[in-house]
Design a protein around this motif. Sequence first.
Motif, short mmCIF file in Angstrom:
data_model
loop_
_atom_site.label_atom_id
_atom_site.label_comp_id
_atom_site.label_asym_id
_atom_site.label_seq_id
_atom_site.Cartn_x
_atom_site.Cartn_y
_atom_site.Cartn_z
N GLU A 1 133.67 14.88 37.11
CA GLU A 1 132.64 15.68 37.77
C GLU A 1 131.44 14.82 38.17
N LEU A 2 131.11 13.83 37.35
CA LEU A 2 130.04 12.91 37.72
C LEU A 2 130.44 12.05 38.93
N LYS A 3 131.68 11.60 38.95
CA LYS A 3 132.14 10.75 40.05
C LYS A 3 132.21 11.53 41.37
N SER A 4 132.60 12.81 41.29
CA SER A 4 132.77 13.62 42.50
C SER A 4 131.47 14.25 42.98
N GLY A 5 130.42 14.24 42.14
CA GLY A 5 129.16 14.87 42.52
C GLY A 5 129.05 16.32 42.12
N VAL A 6 130.06 16.86 41.44
CA VAL A 6 129.97 18.24 40.93
C VAL A 6 128.83 18.33 39.93
N LEU A 7 128.60 17.26 39.18
CA LEU A 7 127.47 17.14 38.28
C LEU A 7 126.70 15.86 38.61
N VAL A 8 125.40 15.86 38.31
CA VAL A 8 124.59 14.67 38.50
C VAL A 8 123.90 14.33 37.18
N GLN A 9 123.77 13.05 36.92
CA GLN A 9 123.06 12.62 35.72
C GLN A 9 121.57 12.76 35.96
N ILE A 10 120.86 13.28 34.97
CA ILE A 10 119.40 13.37 35.04
C ILE A 10 118.80 12.50 33.95
N LEU A 11 117.58 12.08 34.16
CA LEU A 11 116.90 11.19 33.21
C LEU A 11 117.84 10.07 32.76
N PRO A 12 118.32 9.23 33.69
CA PRO A 12 119.31 8.21 33.35
C PRO A 12 118.82 7.17 32.36
N ALA A 13 117.53 7.09 32.13
CA ALA A 13 117.01 6.14 31.13
C ALA A 13 117.30 6.62 29.71
N TYR A 14 117.75 7.88 29.57
CA TYR A 14 117.99 8.44 28.24
C TYR A 14 119.45 8.83 28.10
N GLU A 15 120.06 8.41 27.00
CA GLU A 15 121.43 8.79 26.69
C GLU A 15 121.52 9.20 25.22
N GLY A 16 122.62 9.82 24.86
CA GLY A 16 122.82 10.23 23.48
C GLY A 16 122.92 9.05 22.54
N SER A 17 122.70 9.30 21.25
CA SER A 17 122.73 8.24 20.24
C SER A 17 124.01 7.43 20.32
N MET B 1 114.07 18.60 39.59
CA MET B 1 114.58 17.51 38.77
C MET B 1 113.57 17.18 37.67
N PRO B 2 113.97 17.23 36.39
CA PRO B 2 113.06 16.85 35.31
C PRO B 2 112.61 15.39 35.48
N GLN B 3 111.34 15.14 35.18
CA GLN B 3 110.79 13.79 35.34
C GLN B 3 110.73 13.02 34.02
N ASP B 4 110.70 13.73 32.91
CA ASP B 4 110.70 13.08 31.59
C ASP B 4 111.27 14.08 30.58
N VAL B 5 111.43 13.59 29.34
CA VAL B 5 112.05 14.43 28.31
C VAL B 5 111.22 15.67 28.03
N GLU B 6 109.91 15.53 27.99
CA GLU B 6 109.06 16.70 27.75
C GLU B 6 109.24 17.77 28.83
N ASP B 7 109.57 17.33 30.04
CA ASP B 7 109.77 18.27 31.14
C ASP B 7 110.98 19.17 30.90
#
Length: 298
Positions: free
Chosen positions: A244-260, A177-183
């Motif tokens: 897919e996010l609701k079912s767990g097929v995908l997971v959100q990473i770095l939730p503190a960051y979102e698109g513009s 799991m990435p820990q920050d954007v640089e990761d």
Amino acid sequence: MTNLGDLEVFARVVASGSMSMAGRALGFSPAVISKRIKRLEDRLGTRLLQRTTRQVSLTEAGQGFYERVLAILSGIEEAEAFASGRATQVQGTLKISAPTSFGRMHIAPHLKPFMDAHPDLAIHLNLSDEFTDIIAGSFDLAIRIAELTDSSLVARRLAPVRRVLCASPSYITAHGMPQDVEDLRNHSCLPAHNHEAWRLEGPAGTLAFRPEGMLVTNSSEVIREAVIAGQGIALRSTWDIGPELKSGVLVQILPAYEGSRNVTLSAVYPSRQFLPAKVRLFIDYLADLYGPVPYWER
């Protein structure tokens, strides 16, 4: 005063890109079409079209004139509809441009109720991941998911767009799991086909990250399937991957960051004046359908 018929001929020539095609549509010979265009240019004292043996194109003056002619013709259509009491009983053809995935997922399934309510209206829906020139393509409106900068078009916001970084559980298990954007530089990312940087908003404000990966494609839908298959990390809209996010097929990473947050879902059209009823009604329908909290976020 310019003959209204000449304006209709001019608009048809621009829309078809050919005097002969315009002539066939209007029942005139190419010679008559050419004469009508020349009469219009002589009256205005400027060249509107550049002519070659195969096609015609707008001059700079012609482009501005064409946009205004469309507004005039739309205004006449609207006036006729109003006078005949058909302001909400539209007919003819509504030509729409929309992004491929969004059009398939969130426009196509909802066309039937609108078309049932307006049985005399035909809809031509063109799906493309490229920005379509709605003037050159003679579209009545376009659905855009972007930061809008074209001041020559009128835009109405339909819904907010939330984009999140995501990956499949299998990818996270294999690569961590990435820990920050640089990761993210140590991970396989799935960039859009235009290779634009991801503009992310986080605790420290806005930053830009240029994703790198081994998969290159011009299809947003291929990126969607690739992230689900575990090929990397993607920046995707919740309208695209909400289930897919609701079912767990995908997971959100770095939730503190979102698109513009400047990216929105909007309807754009050529002119605010004399907006045809068919365009106004369809935009109102989509605005009511999506709303400030769209159904894919509920």
